[in-house]
Design an enzyme around this catalytic site. Sequence first.
Site, PDB file in Angstrom:
ATOM      1  N   HIS A   1       0.855  -1.199   0.000  1.00 39.61           N
ATOM      2  CA  HIS A   1       0.000   0.000   0.000  1.00 39.61           C
ATOM      3  C   HIS A   1       0.884   1.240   0.000  1.00 39.61           C
ATOM      4  O   HIS A   1       1.752   1.386   0.871  1.00 39.61           O
ATOM      5  CB  HIS A   1      -0.901   0.020   1.230  1.00 39.61           C
ATOM      6  CG  HIS A   1      -1.900  -1.103   1.255  1.00 39.61           C
ATOM      7  ND1 HIS A   1      -3.181  -0.947   0.814  1.00 39.61           N
ATOM      8  CD2 HIS A   1      -1.785  -2.392   1.641  1.00 39.61           C
ATOM      9  CE1 HIS A   1      -3.831  -2.098   0.945  1.00 39.61           C
ATOM     10  NE2 HIS A   1      -3.005  -2.996   1.452  1.00 39.61           N
TER      11      HIS A   1
ATOM     12  N   ASP B   1       0.188   4.403   0.742  1.00 37.97           N
ATOM     13  CA  ASP B   1       0.094   5.285   1.919  1.00 37.97           C
ATOM     14  C   ASP B   1       0.612   4.631   3.195  1.00 37.97           C
ATOM     15  O   ASP B   1       0.821   5.315   4.190  1.00 37.97           O
ATOM     16  CB  ASP B   1      -1.340   5.805   2.106  1.00 37.97           C
ATOM     17  CG  ASP B   1      -2.376   4.705   2.103  1.00 37.97           C
ATOM     18  OD1 ASP B   1      -2.006   3.535   1.935  1.00 37.97           O
ATOM     19  OD2 ASP B   1      -3.572   5.019   2.265  1.00 37.97           O
TER      20      ASP B   1
ATOM     21  N   HIS C   1      -8.535  -8.428  -0.739  1.00 38.67           N
ATOM     22  CA  HIS C   1      -8.169  -8.734   0.647  1.00 38.67           C
ATOM     23  C   HIS C   1      -9.248  -9.673   1.205  1.00 38.67           C
ATOM     24  O   HIS C   1     -10.424  -9.291   1.229  1.00 38.67           O
ATOM     25  CB  HIS C   1      -8.191  -7.469   1.507  1.00 38.67           C
ATOM     26  CG  HIS C   1      -7.025  -6.557   1.319  1.00 38.67           C
ATOM     27  ND1 HIS C   1      -6.844  -5.816   0.190  1.00 38.67           N
ATOM     28  CD2 HIS C   1      -5.994  -6.256   2.155  1.00 38.67           C
ATOM     29  CE1 HIS C   1      -5.737  -5.094   0.324  1.00 38.67           C
ATOM     30  NE2 HIS C   1      -5.204  -5.334   1.509  1.00 38.67           N
TER      31      HIS C   1
ATOM     32  N   GLU D   1      -8.490 -12.175   6.068  1.00 38.68           N
ATOM     33  CA  GLU D   1      -7.454 -11.504   6.869  1.00 38.68           C
ATOM     34  C   GLU D   1      -7.911 -11.386   8.322  1.00 38.68           C
ATOM     35  O   GLU D   1      -7.113 -11.465   9.236  1.00 38.68           O
ATOM     36  CB  GLU D   1      -7.174 -10.104   6.286  1.00 38.68           C
ATOM     37  CG  GLU D   1      -6.069  -9.352   7.022  1.00 38.68           C
ATOM     38  CD  GLU D   1      -5.844  -7.945   6.476  1.00 38.68           C
ATOM     39  OE1 GLU D   1      -6.594  -7.507   5.605  1.00 38.68           O
ATOM     40  OE2 GLU D   1      -4.896  -7.296   6.958  1.00 38.68           O
TER      41      GLU D   1
ATOM     42  N   ASP E   1       3.056  -5.428   2.619  1.00 36.63           N
ATOM     43  CA  ASP E   1       1.790  -4.768   2.966  1.00 36.63           C
ATOM     44  C   ASP E   1       2.018  -3.271   3.162  1.00 36.63           C
ATOM     45  O   ASP E   1       1.659  -2.477   2.311  1.00 36.63           O
ATOM     46  CB  ASP E   1       1.147  -5.389   4.212  1.00 36.63           C
ATOM     47  CG  ASP E   1      -0.370  -5.225   4.223  1.00 36.63           C
ATOM     48  OD1 ASP E   1      -0.904  -4.664   3.257  1.00 36.63           O
ATOM     49  OD2 ASP E   1      -1.017  -5.656   5.195  1.00 36.63           O
TER      50      ASP E   1
HETATM   51 ZN   LIG Z   1      -3.275  -4.895   2.351  1.00 41.19          ZN
END
Ligand SMILES: [Zn+2]
Length: 338
Positions: A18, A20, A201, A204, A282
Amino acid sequence: MNIKEFIKKAPKTELHCHLDGSVRPETVLEIAKMEGVTLPSYDLKKIEELMKIKTSVKDLREYLKKFALPQKVMQSRENIVRITKELLEDVSKENVKYIEIRYAPIYHTEQGLTMEEVIEAVNEGIRVGYQEFGIIANQIITCMRHMSVEENYSVLKVAEKFIGKGVVAIDLAGNEADFPPELHKEIFCEAKGKGLHITVHAGETGEEENIIKSIELLNAERIGHGVCAINDENVVSYLVKEQIPLEMCIKSNLDTKIVNEFRDHPIKYYLNKGVKVTLNIDNGTVSNTTLNQEYFGLIENFNMSKEEVFEIIKNGIEASFATKEQKERLLNELNSLK
Ligand SMILES: [Zn+2]
């Protein structure tokens, strides 16, 4: 070549990253000072504390709060170009040769950028990053689970404009516990029809059935995490039979307490069962990790052999949404280290 040397030298892919969640704290601070952005503190140590997980958080919802600060400074073309380029610089130091960068463009429109302009800014960062560091990158556009179908549909419409121009896939992320995959079925069916790849996703935060739903209802070709598949042998067998790659991110799962100890993580179990597992970061900043550290963890905690690590790196190349030629080049480079 010992196994750690092999990990460092191997041409690796990063399939679940990701944007951000991987911003340098120094950059957030520098931009905020330059542009007069209000931050809770202007001390680098304090900013690092706010952006990184120190021990672990209560749950995924709390983990997601760590993204507030970087998003504040990711509202202009210039800053998004810079942050993208810096991510490419950081991962290229780990010998990542190919990366898929994901983010929700809608979060970067608070100060007037359109979603198109956000995607173009990331493309520019990718162009500069390729020039300077030789790393190939593509974009995955993220839809958020808690957002309405209409909002996510507008994200898809923008993503479609960039098929063949930097965007290879769409993703679904966010609060999995309260928003099941089927809510966004139509959007993902349309995305597939338009030729976008799909990753979701799923599994999780506790619902292993979301993995199957994401594959069957949303056409997911890869699953982000899939940690909870271990709760049901049928789900594991399904993943093996369908050869659906899992984008695994161990430190992130420890941070959100989905897994208590590194040794409890199912990656080794899945690998032995024949699941196509890949390893990723991640959120490099939030989880305070790098890809090589994740790989080193496999040796230290599971005593994985070079062959097993080789398999995971190879899975990453094969599972990527890169072109056939790009994959072949990376596989040849990897095989030369055998
Ligand atoms: Zn993720």
